[in-house]
Design a protein around this motif. Structure first.
Motif, mmCIF file in Angstrom:
data_model
loop_
_atom_site.group_PDB
_atom_site.id
_atom_site.type_symbol
_atom_site.label_atom_id
_atom_site.label_comp_id
_atom_site.label_asym_id
_atom_site.label_seq_id
_atom_site.Cartn_x
_atom_site.Cartn_y
_atom_site.Cartn_z
ATOM 1 N N ARG A 1 0.833 -1.199 0.000
ATOM 2 C CA ARG A 1 0.000 0.000 0.000
ATOM 3 C C ARG A 1 0.871 1.254 0.000
ATOM 4 N NH1 ARG A 1 -5.224 -1.559 3.782
ATOM 5 N NH2 ARG A 1 -5.778 -3.400 2.569
ATOM 6 N N TYR B 1 0.710 5.791 -0.404
ATOM 7 C CA TYR B 1 -0.146 6.956 -0.179
ATOM 8 C C TYR B 1 0.609 8.233 -0.536
ATOM 9 C CZ TYR B 1 -1.994 3.405 3.064
ATOM 10 O OH TYR B 1 -2.467 2.245 3.623
ATOM 11 N N TYR C 1 -4.415 7.231 -2.778
ATOM 12 C CA TYR C 1 -3.802 6.053 -2.201
ATOM 13 C C TYR C 1 -4.029 4.853 -3.097
ATOM 14 C CZ TYR C 1 -8.526 5.085 -0.317
ATOM 15 O OH TYR C 1 -9.869 4.852 -0.163
ATOM 16 N N PHE D 1 -3.867 0.513 -2.926
ATOM 17 C CA PHE D 1 -3.732 -0.681 -2.101
ATOM 18 C C PHE D 1 -3.012 -1.809 -2.827
ATOM 19 C CE2 PHE D 1 -5.304 1.383 1.247
ATOM 20 C CZ PHE D 1 -6.554 1.102 1.776
ATOM 21 N N GLY E 1 -1.314 -5.502 9.910
ATOM 22 C CA GLY E 1 -2.219 -4.891 10.866
ATOM 23 C C GLY E 1 -1.888 -3.443 11.171
ATOM 24 N N ALA E 2 -2.185 -3.022 12.360
ATOM 25 C CA ALA E 2 -2.104 -1.609 12.710
ATOM 26 C C ALA E 2 -0.699 -1.217 13.142
ATOM 27 C CB ALA E 2 -3.109 -1.307 13.808
ATOM 28 N N VAL E 3 0.233 -1.305 12.256
ATOM 29 C CA VAL E 3 1.593 -0.914 12.630
ATOM 30 C C VAL E 3 1.954 0.451 12.070
ATOM 31 C CG1 VAL E 3 2.423 -3.256 12.924
ATOM 32 C CG2 VAL E 3 2.555 -2.172 10.683
ATOM 33 N N GLY E 4 1.008 1.094 11.421
ATOM 34 C CA GLY E 4 1.268 2.437 10.960
ATOM 35 C C GLY E 4 2.016 2.486 9.643
ATOM 36 N N TYR E 5 2.395 3.655 9.289
ATOM 37 C CA TYR E 5 3.015 3.911 7.998
ATOM 38 C C TYR E 5 4.518 4.126 8.123
ATOM 39 C CZ TYR E 5 -1.592 5.309 6.050
ATOM 40 O OH TYR E 5 -2.875 5.359 5.614
ATOM 41 N N PHE F 1 7.082 6.752 6.305
ATOM 42 C CA PHE F 1 7.043 7.966 5.497
ATOM 43 C C PHE F 1 8.377 8.236 4.827
ATOM 44 C CE2 PHE F 1 3.097 10.283 6.206
ATOM 45 C CZ PHE F 1 2.535 9.571 7.241
#
Lengths: 113, 114
Positions: free
Chosen positions: B31, B33, B48, B50, B99-103, B105
């Motif tokens: 993914r 963005y 974005y 996916f 999962g929810a491990v963030g991005y 940058f």
């Protein structure tokens, strides 16, 4: 839609002071919550996260607790340092944590020696 | 080398010009963005993706287009730049399987339209 509201800055503190940056959110379901930090001239870095109610995220002396009853995720640090000067962003990701992030507007922190 | 690389780091362009900002990643994330950052407004999502065949508009896509050339590359184009597109642009990546491990940058591209 989902949204994040953080306290407006800038925030200026003396070294060793206590820090709180407030963050509240609006979201359906059970979002994951994040704090990101942006040091001058750099991109954003993940500071800490929490994925369910009552979870406490912590890193580098910073802490935040996921409070579903108050829809809040306030960032705290007991004793700030000059090196903590940065912009802090609260963010959420919709249920499951695999969706795009929604950010607050950021809070600039300056710590003076 | 950085995990997420944005080029150029800084760019000044004239109103009406076409400009492309590029992003490449070595994270192996599916993914990607594009966000823009404006003082007092935080980060706002432009587009974005996916996966390579999936492109979606974000909250402020007008005036922008994107191309996902490969899993590792995601470019942002301004077809006809205007001064209010002056901003700091960030590319980010995430992994749908973690999962929810963030991005992660990139370091950002500072674009000035004169």
């Amino acid at each position: 839609g989902d949204s994040v509201t953080q306290m407006e800055g800038p925030v200026t503190l003396s070294e060793e002071a206590f820090l709180t940056i407030n963050c509240t959110y609006t979201a359906t379901g059970y979002p994951s919550l994040f704090w990101y930090v942006q040091y001058p001239g750099e991109g954003l870095q993940l500071l800490l996260k929490a994925t369910k109610a009552d979870d406490k995220g912590s890193n580098k002396g910073f802490e935040a607790t996921y409070r579903k009853e108050t829809t809040s995720f306030h960032l705290e640090k007991g004793s700030v340092q000059v090196s903590d000067s940065a912009v802090y962003f609260c963010a959420l990701s919709a249920s499951g944590g695999s969706e795009k992030l929604v950010f607050g507007k950021g809070t600039k922190l300056t710590v003076n020696p | 080398d950085a995990d997420v690389t944005q080029t150029p780091r800084n760019r000044i362009t004239k109103t009406g010009k076409r400009i492309m900002l590029e992003c490449s990643q070595t994270k192996g994330h599916d993914r990607m963005y594009w966000y823009r950052q404006d003082p007092g407004l935080g980060l706002r999502l432009i587009y974005y993706s996916f996966d390579v065949k999936d492109i979606n508009k974000g909250e402020i896509s007008d005036g922008y287009s994107v191309s996902r050339q490969a899993q590792a590359k995601f470019s942002l184009s301004l077809e006809s730049a205007i001064p209010n597109q002056t901003a700091l642009y960030f590319c980010a990546t995430s992994d749908s399987g973690s999962g929810a491990v963030g991005y992660t940058f990139g370091s950002g591209t500072r674009l000035t339209v004169v």
